[in-house]
Design a protein around this motif. Structure first.
Motif, PDB file in Angstrom:
ATOM      1  N   TRP A 119     145.624 -56.221  44.335  1.00  0.00           N
ATOM      2  CA  TRP A 119     144.823 -57.582  44.667  1.00  0.00           C
ATOM      3  C   TRP A 119     145.141 -58.080  46.101  1.00  0.00           C
ATOM      4  O   TRP A 119     144.409 -58.760  46.602  1.00  0.00           O
ATOM      5  N   ALA A 120     146.414 -57.734  46.609  1.00  0.00           N
ATOM      6  CA  ALA A 120     147.112 -58.289  47.983  1.00  0.00           C
ATOM      7  C   ALA A 120     146.138 -57.699  48.871  1.00  0.00           C
ATOM      8  O   ALA A 120     146.326 -57.998  50.037  1.00  0.00           O
ATOM      9  N   PHE A 121     145.347 -56.452  48.451  1.00  0.00           N
ATOM     10  CA  PHE A 121     144.904 -55.916  49.656  1.00  0.00           C
ATOM     11  C   PHE A 121     143.265 -56.588  50.042  1.00  0.00           C
ATOM     12  O   PHE A 121     142.676 -56.012  50.760  1.00  0.00           O
ATOM     13  N   GLN A 122     142.945 -57.475  49.192  1.00  0.00           N
ATOM     14  CA  GLN A 122     141.560 -58.192  49.038  1.00  0.00           C
ATOM     15  C   GLN A 122     141.252 -58.365  50.695  1.00  0.00           C
ATOM     16  O   GLN A 122     140.193 -58.131  50.959  1.00  0.00           O
ATOM     17  N   ASP A 123     141.945 -59.332  51.287  1.00  0.00           N
ATOM     18  CA  ASP A 123     141.591 -59.818  52.544  1.00  0.00           C
ATOM     19  C   ASP A 123     141.448 -58.568  53.599  1.00  0.00           C
ATOM     20  O   ASP A 123     140.341 -58.642  54.300  1.00  0.00           O
ATOM     21  N   ARG A 124     142.277 -57.797  53.528  1.00  0.00           N
ATOM     22  CA  ARG A 124     142.212 -56.519  54.548  1.00  0.00           C
ATOM     23  C   ARG A 124     140.904 -55.733  54.275  1.00  0.00           C
ATOM     24  O   ARG A 124     140.085 -55.310  55.219  1.00  0.00           O
ATOM     25  N   ALA A 126     138.137 -56.850  52.806  1.00  0.00           N
ATOM     26  CA  ALA A 126     137.063 -57.801  53.010  1.00  0.00           C
ATOM     27  C   ALA A 126     136.707 -57.559  54.490  1.00  0.00           C
ATOM     28  O   ALA A 126     135.806 -57.345  54.838  1.00  0.00           O
ATOM     29  N   LYS A 127     137.835 -57.890  55.302  1.00  0.00           N
ATOM     30  CA  LYS A 127     137.558 -57.978  56.759  1.00  0.00           C
ATOM     31  C   LYS A 127     137.122 -56.550  57.206  1.00  0.00           C
ATOM     32  O   LYS A 127     136.337 -56.485  58.303  1.00  0.00           O
ATOM     33  N   ALA A 128     137.410 -55.402  56.639  1.00  0.00           N
ATOM     34  CA  ALA A 128     137.014 -54.035  57.285  1.00  0.00           C
ATOM     35  C   ALA A 128     135.712 -53.961  56.560  1.00  0.00           C
ATOM     36  O   ALA A 128     135.224 -52.761  56.778  1.00  0.00           O
ATOM     37  N   ASN A 129     134.951 -54.493  55.864  1.00  0.00           N
ATOM     38  CA  ASN A 129     133.912 -54.414  55.136  1.00  0.00           C
ATOM     39  C   ASN A 129     133.711 -53.125  54.154  1.00  0.00           C
ATOM     40  O   ASN A 129     132.822 -52.277  54.207  1.00  0.00           O
ATOM     41  N   LEU A 130     134.832 -53.021  53.612  1.00  0.00           N
ATOM     42  CA  LEU A 130     135.262 -51.842  52.979  1.00  0.00           C
ATOM     43  C   LEU A 130     135.476 -52.374  51.250  1.00  0.00           C
ATOM     44  O   LEU A 130     135.747 -53.133  51.098  1.00  0.00           O
ATOM     45  N   MET A 131     134.936 -51.025  50.550  1.00  0.00           N
ATOM     46  CA  MET A 131     134.922 -51.522  49.086  1.00  0.00           C
ATOM     47  C   MET A 131     136.066 -50.804  48.360  1.00  0.00           C
ATOM     48  O   MET A 131     136.360 -49.554  48.361  1.00  0.00           O
ATOM     49  N   ALA A 132     136.918 -51.281  47.300  1.00  0.00           N
ATOM     50  CA  ALA A 132     137.825 -50.612  46.352  1.00  0.00           C
ATOM     51  C   ALA A 132     137.499 -51.109  45.230  1.00  0.00           C
ATOM     52  O   ALA A 132     137.459 -52.329  44.769  1.00  0.00           O
ATOM     53  N   THR A 133     137.394 -50.236  44.266  1.00  0.00           N
ATOM     54  CA  THR A 133     137.050 -50.259  42.850  1.00  0.00           C
ATOM     55  C   THR A 133     138.198 -50.052  41.948  1.00  0.00           C
ATOM     56  O   THR A 133     138.669 -48.715  42.138  1.00  0.00           O
ATOM     57  N   LEU A 134     138.725 -50.879  41.215  1.00  0.00           N
ATOM     58  CA  LEU A 134     139.836 -50.787  40.478  1.00  0.00           C
ATOM     59  C   LEU A 134     139.617 -50.526  39.036  1.00  0.00           C
ATOM     60  O   LEU A 134     138.841 -51.176  38.447  1.00  0.00           O
TER      61      LEU A 134
END
Ligand code: NDP
Length: 399
Positions: A119-124, A126-134
């Motif tokens: 979850w700590a990757f959230q800001d990075r 979001a800023k990169a306009n990239l999606m991670a599905t967990l």
């Protein structure tokens, strides 16, 4: 026409490769990479069309970045081990590659798993306009999506969730573990834990037991355990008052494990035996059937689902949504048993929705935060049909 990079060539990686290969209209090019490329090549030989394979150490961010830059995937499906979640998420971020996994990060030295570091990757992201599905396997994964679908379509509020995971498979051996015996022992000897009214409540190991009659399997002993989807679902289901997770273990299985533990066969400290240092657990692993060899001989079914209890239009409502999966049918289709199949099929379905732009967003998402409808529409034809039964809200099937 897209490219998918699959990391991990174990049981689940095999299913993911088969399922992607069955859908060339979405996954035009496939690369299967793992620590040991020979395992990728063995899976590639089973497939109906050619794929690429590669060797990669997924603990090494630079090696991952190099592989991603050379293959240039449109999505990465991570089905190696939970220890690699953070390195693979980092490599995806650096290369702008959408990411999907099936298990939350496990600390290699702490025997503890949690979402905090992912979850700590959230800001990075979001800023990169990239999606991670967990957590897009079965549990976590399908079970979270059943909850999200119920929340969206059946209830105003869900108050109680019980997740029921039954494996009615029989491999014909008196005792064998479906996966690493060490993890099995840890699961059974750890305290149970569930969430109620904002608090985590611990129970002694295997203290909470119920019997439940599973469709397709019959009555089974169920035990309350902690499971990783409780962490995200307890935050994402509005109005929730309690969520618990239950898994079946047979009396025979628990007795074998307890005896092995009591006589010291599960110890991980080395002992001296005939002038040699040996680790009892490694010796035990060597004499038990290899989990990978169980696939062709496992008969029976799994049944995994959720009981949702809440309110709709001021009235109480209770439903049970579940999937039944047949070990032998899975083996015929993709040369793997139902445990890997039920994990790999949701992962491929999720990756498909991401590639098609149906699941989209900037940031890190647990699957229940994404639209469940398109997933529930497709998952049946992908291989995991579901059914829903309306239950009497005044009766408790887990009483
Ligand atoms: P396996 O142990 O069968 O396979 C893991 C694969 O990852 C192996 O090919 C292994 O390589 C490879 N691997 C391990 N370390 C590395 C590394 N450093 N670099 C590259 N590759 C590596 O596991 P499963 O297939 O059963 O499970 C895969 C994932 O699915 C796990 O994360 C598991 O927790 C998750 N899972 C999720 C479920 C769900 O419902 N959500 C249910 C079941 C599993 P090697 O062969 O060399 O060891």
């Amino acid at each position: 026409m897209s490219k998918v990079l699959i990391i991990g060539a174990g049981g689940v990686g095999g299913v993911v490769a088969h399922k992607c290969a069955q859908h060339p209209e979405v996954f035009a090019e496939i690369c299967l990479a793992s620590r040991n490329e020979a395992k990728c090549q063995a899976i590639a030989q089973q497939l109906p069309r050619a794929i690429q394979t590669a060797q990669v150490d997924a603990d090494d961010v630079e090696a991952l970045v190099a592989l991603i830059e050379s293959f240039q995937p449109d999505v990465l499906i991570h089905v190696a081990l939970p220890y690699q979640d953070l390195t693979i998420m980092e490599a995806c971020l650096r290369t702008g590659t959408p990411y999907l996994d099936t298990a939350n990060y496990e600390h290699p030295d702490e025997a503890k798993f949690e979402y905090k570091e992912q979850w700590a990757f959230q800001d990075r992201y979001a800023k990169a306009n990239l999606m991670a599905t967990l957590g897009c396997g079965f549990d976590p994964g399908m079970t979270n999506i059943y909850c999200a679908w119920g929340q969206k379509n059946l209830f105003d509020e869900i108050h109680f969730v019980d997740i029921l995971d039954a494996n009615g498979g029989d491999h014909g051996y008196p005792f064998a573990t479906n996966f690493n015996p060490e993890i099995n022992i840890r699961e059974i000897t750890a305290n149970g834990r569930y969430w109620e009214k904002g608090e985590w409540i611990e129970t002694p190991p295997l203290a909470e037991k119920r019997v439940f009659d599973f469709d397709g399997i019959g009555p089974k002993d169920l035990y309350l355990l902690y499971h990783e989807e409780l962490e995200s679902l307890s935050q994402n289901i509005k109005g929730l008052e309690r969520i618990r997770f239950w898994m079946t273990f047979s009396e025979k299985y628990i007795t074998h494990l307890k005896v092995l533990e009591n006589v010291g066969m599960t110890a991980i400290e080395p002992i001296e035996f005939e002038g040699k240092q040996i680790i009892p657990l490694q010796f035990l692993k060597a004499i038990l059937p290899d989990p990978a060899s169980l696939g062709p001989r496992t008969k029976g079914k799994t049944n995994i689902g959720v009981i949702l209890d809440g309110v709709k239009d001021g009235k109480r409502r209770k439903v049970y949504i579940y999937n039944i999966c047949d070990h032998e049918a899975c083996f015929r289709e993709v040369q793997s048993q139902a445990i890997s199949y039920t994990t790999g099929v949701p992962a491929v379905t999720g990756a498909m929705l991401m590639l098609q732009g149906i699941w989209s967003g900037a940031g890190v998402f647990n699957v229940e935060q994404l639209d469940p409808d398109p997933f529930m529409e497709r998952i049946g034809e992908m291989g995991l049909p579901w059914q829903m039964v309306e239950l009497d809200p005044n009766q408790d099937p887990l009483a």
